[in-house]
Design a protein around this motif. Structure first.
Motif, PDB file in Angstrom:
ATOM      1  N   LYS A 177       0.888   6.837  -0.975  1.00 45.34           N
ATOM      2  CA  LYS A 177      -0.098   5.784  -0.764  1.00 45.34           C
ATOM      3  C   LYS A 177      -0.464   5.169  -2.113  1.00 45.34           C
ATOM      4  CE  LYS A 177      -4.443   4.528   1.178  1.00 45.34           C
ATOM      5  NZ  LYS A 177      -5.135   4.432   2.367  1.00 45.34           N
ATOM      6  N   ILE A 206      -4.347  -4.043  -3.483  1.00 43.71           N
ATOM      7  CA  ILE A 206      -3.464  -4.167  -2.327  1.00 43.71           C
ATOM      8  C   ILE A 206      -3.648  -5.553  -1.695  1.00 43.71           C
ATOM      9  CG2 ILE A 206      -2.898  -3.194  -0.039  1.00 43.71           C
ATOM     10  CD1 ILE A 206      -2.337  -1.306  -2.462  1.00 43.71           C
ATOM     11  N   ASN A 263       0.794  -1.228   0.000  1.00 47.89           N
ATOM     12  CA  ASN A 263       0.000   0.000   0.000  1.00 47.89           C
ATOM     13  C   ASN A 263       0.828   1.281   0.000  1.00 47.89           C
ATOM     14  OD1 ASN A 263       0.970   0.155   2.598  1.00 47.89           O
ATOM     15  ND2 ASN A 263      -1.026   0.045   3.592  1.00 47.89           N
TER      16      ASN A 263
END
Length: 157
Positions: free
Chosen positions: A51, A96, A45
């Motif tokens: 991010k 993710i 992530n």
């Protein structure tokens, strides 16, 4: 797998479907082997403080499969005791925590399969034409080149 003949087998799959570690590992199990070594590369992530929302992979599949076959041939030369090998790589969007790549290799003893798995993923990252785009939460997406990439090393010369 042909359990009767015991002939070593190679399994290569490049696909958009979610990958299963259990499915890939089962392909390489052999009654003559006491080791199945597995590498699973997953989407994390974050990258460099950014991010990451997901990854996207693209490939020229016929060339990617041919390059993976070369890697597996090299492995059989370096570690003759290796029995079965499987390399599965996902294409398209990979969320993710999901697997992008799974490599499984069986051998009679652990050292050969562990070393072969490490060689396989490192060589795959340097030679196989599979491209990765990182999609970030607050920034533009970025196509990533592996640090080990063969093409980058050629350009630096």
């Amino acid at each position: 797998m042909d359990e009767q003949s015991g002939e070593p087998q190679d399994f290569i799959r490049i696909c958009p479907e979610k990958l299963s570690t259990e499915e890939v590992s089962e392909l390489v199990v052999s009654p003559s082997c006491g080791a199945v070594s597995i590498f699973v590369g997953t989407t994390r992530n974050n990258f460099d403080g950014k991010k990451v929302v997901h990854l996207e992979y693209e490939a020229y599949v016929p060339m990617a499969e041919a390059e993976i076959k070369k890697i597996l041939t090299d492995i059989r030369q370096k570690w003759p005791s290796v029995q079965h090998m499987a390399v599965y790589h996902r294409l398209g969007l990979v969320p993710i925590t999901e697997a992008s790549v799974i490599i499984a290799i069986s051998s009679p003893h652990r050292d050969d399969s562990l070393e072969a798995v490490k060689f396989c993923i490192n060589t795959l990252k340097t030679t196989v034409p599979i491209w990765k785009k990182e999609v970030y939460e607050k920034e533009d997406a970025s196509w990533k080149e592996n640090k080990e990439c063969f093409w980058r090393k050629q350009e630096d010369k």
